[in-house]
Design an enzyme around this catalytic site. Sequence first.
Site, PDB file in Angstrom:
ATOM      1  N   ALA A  52       0.805  -1.228   0.000  1.00 47.91           N
ATOM      2  CA  ALA A  52       0.000   0.000   0.000  1.00 47.91           C
ATOM      3  C   ALA A  52       0.830   1.266   0.000  1.00 47.91           C
ATOM      4  O   ALA A  52       0.295   2.357   0.193  1.00 47.91           O
ATOM      5  CB  ALA A  52      -0.930  -0.006   1.216  1.00 47.91           C
ATOM      6  N   TYR A 210       4.635 -14.264 -14.339  1.00 48.63           N
ATOM      7  CA  TYR A 210       3.623 -13.297 -13.905  1.00 48.63           C
ATOM      8  C   TYR A 210       2.228 -13.800 -14.251  1.00 48.63           C
ATOM      9  O   TYR A 210       1.311 -13.749 -13.424  1.00 48.63           O
ATOM     10  CB  TYR A 210       3.885 -11.950 -14.575  1.00 48.63           C
ATOM     11  CG  TYR A 210       2.891 -10.872 -14.202  1.00 48.63           C
ATOM     12  CD1 TYR A 210       2.970 -10.229 -12.969  1.00 48.63           C
ATOM     13  CD2 TYR A 210       1.882 -10.502 -15.082  1.00 48.63           C
ATOM     14  CE1 TYR A 210       2.063  -9.246 -12.621  1.00 48.63           C
ATOM     15  CE2 TYR A 210       0.970  -9.510 -14.744  1.00 48.63           C
ATOM     16  CZ  TYR A 210       1.067  -8.890 -13.511  1.00 48.63           C
ATOM     17  OH  TYR A 210       0.154  -7.916 -13.162  1.00 48.63           O
TER      18      TYR A 210
END
Length: 332
Positions: A52, A210
Amino acid sequence: MLTSLWALPLVVQLLMLLLLLLGGLKVHLILTKGVCKSTNKLTGKTVIITGANTGIGKETAIDLAKRGARVILACRDLKKAADAKDDVIRESGQDNVHVRHLDLASLKSVREFASDILKNESRLDVLINNAGCVTIEKQLTEDGLEFQMQTNYFGHFLLTNLLLGLLKKSGPSRIINVTSKAHSLIKTFDLNNLNWELSHNNGSFYNSVYYYSKLSQILCTRHLAHLISQSGVTVNCLCPGAVNTQIFRNASSLFQTMLGVLIPVFFKNVKEGAQTSIYLAVAEDIAGITGQYFTDCKISQTSKLGQDLGLAKKLWEISETCVKLKPEERHY
């Protein structure tokens, strides 16, 4: 006028056509962007957001803090997290924002973080597994797992399991996994190759890992929803869309140059990219929905592999072994 346009050189005509198409696409993207319209407050609620300190994670933290939530920024880099905390407090107007160290590339760190949360937090209402990375070189973590797979998937898998008991205790609560449309680029899923022992071209964009990690998040979401269907905890995943964040900071210079051209047309800014995460955290109209994949604040379809519940179950069982999940750490 039309005649004069056709009189222009072919290359100019093609360039104008391309610009017209890009302009039309841009308008389409603007009109179809999801926006969280919920005004629901989160006063008295506790939210954890991984990664975050930047991007959509930080923007999500700002929004949820504005709604009165106690927001915990779970980040690897404490200096950047402290700076992000100051930004969140300043932009949200409330100071119930806290930083906790979490390195998803270390299972020890994940366990230490979870232990701290269980010891010091009386409730957990929303867990947003947001952190992610893209790398171009293969490397293993201290746990012997592929770095990208562990950061994007295995670390969050362990974290979710360790905090599941507190989430159930705090119910109704929500788990939100930030994944990607890129999962659909995987056509076969090799359960025997989760640690990615396959080679890749030197200097190439190490993309397949990914894609695997993002598909794994979706499959994990599907199976966990089944395991905890009667618990009062919902679990959903989302694709934020193409967002202008720092996730590709480790990609090749050529790839970053390509992004520099594409970003103005195709990419959302971080506030736009955070809308579906915010929606899944606060919207009342999805309170009972679980095991779904969202884009632009609405349920969407994953690839066929992303809907394979048998594959999801097998992946879950293998993942338990990979992260060394103990019997007492299973809360489903």
